[in-house]
Design a protein around this motif. Structure first.
Motif, PDB file in Angstrom:
ATOM      1  N   LYS A 194     -27.810 -43.105  14.054  1.00 44.09           N
ATOM      2  CA  LYS A 194     -27.773 -41.718  14.387  1.00 44.09           C
ATOM      3  C   LYS A 194     -28.300 -41.308  15.689  1.00 44.09           C
ATOM      4  O   LYS A 194     -29.491 -41.905  16.115  1.00 44.09           O
ATOM      5  CB  LYS A 194     -28.616 -40.758  13.353  1.00 44.09           C
ATOM      6  N   LEU A 195     -27.419 -40.689  16.481  1.00 45.57           N
ATOM      7  CA  LEU A 195     -28.083 -40.209  17.859  1.00 45.57           C
ATOM      8  C   LEU A 195     -29.126 -39.113  17.741  1.00 45.57           C
ATOM      9  O   LEU A 195     -28.796 -38.086  17.352  1.00 45.57           O
ATOM     10  CB  LEU A 195     -26.938 -39.753  18.536  1.00 45.57           C
ATOM     11  N   VAL A 196     -30.456 -39.842  17.976  1.00 47.37           N
ATOM     12  CA  VAL A 196     -31.517 -38.646  17.873  1.00 47.37           C
ATOM     13  C   VAL A 196     -32.085 -38.277  19.104  1.00 47.37           C
ATOM     14  O   VAL A 196     -32.944 -37.311  18.907  1.00 47.37           O
ATOM     15  CB  VAL A 196     -32.677 -39.604  16.850  1.00 47.37           C
ATOM     16  N   GLU A 197     -31.784 -38.940  20.311  1.00 45.22           N
ATOM     17  CA  GLU A 197     -32.161 -38.239  21.739  1.00 45.22           C
ATOM     18  C   GLU A 197     -31.291 -38.552  22.615  1.00 45.22           C
ATOM     19  O   GLU A 197     -30.483 -39.787  22.818  1.00 45.22           O
ATOM     20  CB  GLU A 197     -33.517 -39.305  22.119  1.00 45.22           C
ATOM     21  N   LEU A 198     -31.143 -37.706  23.458  1.00 49.54           N
ATOM     22  CA  LEU A 198     -29.992 -37.458  24.345  1.00 49.54           C
ATOM     23  C   LEU A 198     -30.559 -36.515  25.466  1.00 49.54           C
ATOM     24  O   LEU A 198     -30.582 -35.585  25.629  1.00 49.54           O
ATOM     25  CB  LEU A 198     -28.769 -37.074  23.777  1.00 49.54           C
ATOM     26  N   THR A 199     -30.824 -37.495  26.811  1.00 45.72           N
ATOM     27  CA  THR A 199     -31.116 -36.710  27.837  1.00 45.72           C
ATOM     28  C   THR A 199     -30.240 -36.924  29.128  1.00 45.72           C
ATOM     29  O   THR A 199     -30.311 -38.515  29.596  1.00 45.72           O
ATOM     30  CB  THR A 199     -32.523 -36.939  28.318  1.00 45.72           C
ATOM     31  N   PRO A 200     -29.308 -36.310  29.315  1.00 44.51           N
ATOM     32  CA  PRO A 200     -28.219 -36.840  30.263  1.00 44.51           C
ATOM     33  C   PRO A 200     -28.565 -37.605  31.501  1.00 44.51           C
ATOM     34  O   PRO A 200     -29.498 -37.093  32.264  1.00 44.51           O
ATOM     35  CB  PRO A 200     -27.495 -35.461  30.446  1.00 44.51           C
ATOM     36  N   SER A 201     -28.060 -38.624  31.717  1.00 43.13           N
ATOM     37  CA  SER A 201     -28.252 -39.526  32.786  1.00 43.13           C
ATOM     38  C   SER A 201     -29.688 -40.060  32.882  1.00 43.13           C
ATOM     39  O   SER A 201     -29.988 -40.861  33.805  1.00 43.13           O
ATOM     40  CB  SER A 201     -27.945 -38.776  34.146  1.00 43.13           C
ATOM     41  N   LYS A 202     -30.300 -39.915  31.791  1.00 41.05           N
ATOM     42  CA  LYS A 202     -31.658 -40.666  31.660  1.00 41.05           C
ATOM     43  C   LYS A 202     -32.097 -41.463  30.433  1.00 41.05           C
ATOM     44  O   LYS A 202     -32.852 -42.364  30.633  1.00 41.05           O
ATOM     45  CB  LYS A 202     -32.852 -39.456  31.820  1.00 41.05           C
ATOM     46  N   LYS A 203     -31.823 -40.960  29.265  1.00 36.59           N
ATOM     47  CA  LYS A 203     -32.352 -41.617  28.158  1.00 36.59           C
ATOM     48  C   LYS A 203     -31.062 -41.429  26.981  1.00 36.59           C
ATOM     49  O   LYS A 203     -30.841 -40.344  26.800  1.00 36.59           O
ATOM     50  CB  LYS A 203     -33.664 -41.223  27.683  1.00 36.59           C
ATOM     51  N   VAL A 204     -30.915 -42.389  25.987  1.00 34.68           N
ATOM     52  CA  VAL A 204     -29.962 -42.547  24.891  1.00 34.68           C
ATOM     53  C   VAL A 204     -31.035 -43.152  23.906  1.00 34.68           C
ATOM     54  O   VAL A 204     -31.396 -44.086  24.110  1.00 34.68           O
ATOM     55  CB  VAL A 204     -28.730 -43.187  25.144  1.00 34.68           C
ATOM     56  N   THR A 205     -31.130 -42.573  22.742  1.00 32.17           N
ATOM     57  CA  THR A 205     -31.666 -43.101  21.536  1.00 32.17           C
ATOM     58  C   THR A 205     -31.173 -42.946  20.251  1.00 32.17           C
ATOM     59  O   THR A 205     -30.801 -41.814  19.921  1.00 32.17           O
ATOM     60  CB  THR A 205     -33.440 -42.713  21.503  1.00 32.17           C
ATOM     61  N   TRP A 206     -31.090 -44.073  19.473  1.00 32.34           N
ATOM     62  CA  TRP A 206     -30.161 -43.999  18.296  1.00 32.34           C
ATOM     63  C   TRP A 206     -31.522 -44.716  17.059  1.00 32.34           C
ATOM     64  O   TRP A 206     -31.881 -45.432  17.586  1.00 32.34           O
ATOM     65  CB  TRP A 206     -29.241 -45.048  17.945  1.00 32.34           C
ATOM     66  N   GLU A 207     -31.404 -44.062  15.884  1.00 38.11           N
ATOM     67  CA  GLU A 207     -32.301 -44.450  14.778  1.00 38.11           C
ATOM     68  C   GLU A 207     -31.350 -45.142  13.826  1.00 38.11           C
ATOM     69  O   GLU A 207     -30.335 -44.581  13.576  1.00 38.11           O
ATOM     70  CB  GLU A 207     -33.175 -43.269  14.034  1.00 38.11           C
ATOM     71  N   VAL A 208     -31.988 -46.209  13.322  1.00 37.52           N
ATOM     72  CA  VAL A 208     -31.224 -46.991  12.243  1.00 37.52           C
ATOM     73  C   VAL A 208     -31.549 -46.365  10.932  1.00 37.52           C
ATOM     74  O   VAL A 208     -32.649 -46.184  10.720  1.00 37.52           O
ATOM     75  CB  VAL A 208     -31.727 -48.533  12.443  1.00 37.52           C
ATOM     76  N   THR A 209     -30.622 -45.898  10.295  1.00 37.49           N
ATOM     77  CA  THR A 209     -30.893 -44.946   9.201  1.00 37.49           C
ATOM     78  C   THR A 209     -30.394 -45.780   7.915  1.00 37.49           C
ATOM     79  O   THR A 209     -30.774 -45.564   6.553  1.00 37.49           O
ATOM     80  CB  THR A 209     -30.277 -43.633   8.906  1.00 37.49           C
ATOM     81  N   ASP A 210     -29.664 -47.057   8.079  1.00 34.07           N
ATOM     82  CA  ASP A 210     -28.928 -47.921   6.882  1.00 34.07           C
ATOM     83  C   ASP A 210     -28.983 -49.293   7.560  1.00 34.07           C
ATOM     84  O   ASP A 210     -28.487 -49.340   8.749  1.00 34.07           O
ATOM     85  CB  ASP A 210     -27.891 -47.395   6.199  1.00 34.07           C
TER      86      ASP A 210
END
Length: 155
Positions: A76-92
């Motif tokens: 699941k995409l949990v953090e999105l800062t344009p041109s700086k950061k992307v974070t996904w969390e593993v849910t399964d």
């Protein structure tokens, strides 16, 4: 910067043992960010990967399968800062090659993009993937291969 300061910064960003990979690219932060959101552009081509779902806006989810069904995760995409950061969390998770097949659940996969002037530093972290995980050796090796390919594509 002294070692203590570096360690303190690492602890603020995650565990010192989390799998981390950094490299530099001459591409713009925007180009890098946009590529990261196109999962099939960097997370494919090595182990018969299949990616279904979306990863464009917060809350989007996707399934990742590889190795003929040996590796499955939902993220699941949990953090999105344009041109700086992307974070996904593993849910399964279902890793067929280890005893604790759901050991990735709750871990996070993150990219940070830092402007260095003429280059950008891309830092990949799999937060929670540490040497205590049974899959660490295999997973760290696979992540290194994916990051090598991403680095090549962004050079």
């Amino acid at each position: 910067m002294d070692t203590k300061t570096i360690q303190q910064e690492a602890q603020q960003k995650g565990n010192l043992e989390d799998f981390t990979y950094s490299f530099q690219s001459p591409k713009s932060s925007k180009e890098i960010y946009e590529m990261l959101l196109q999962l099939d552009k960097w997370w494919s081509g090595l182990y018969e990967e299949t990616i279904t779902g979306q990863s464009k806006k917060l809350g989007d989810e996707f399934d990742f399968q590889a190795g003929g069904g040996m590796h499955y995760t939902k993220q699941k995409l949990v953090e999105l800062t344009p041109s700086k950061k992307v974070t996904w969390e593993v849910t399964d998770c279902n890793l067929q090659f280890v005893k604790k097949q759901d050991e990735w659940v709750g871990t996070q996969i993150s990219f940070e993009i830092e402007d260095l002037g003429t280059n950008r530093r891309i830092t990949f972290r799999h937060l929670g993937l540490t040497p205590k995980f049974e899959c660490y050796g295999n997973c760290a090796g696979a992540w290194t291969e994916y990051m090598n390919e991403l680095e090549r594509k962004l050079s």
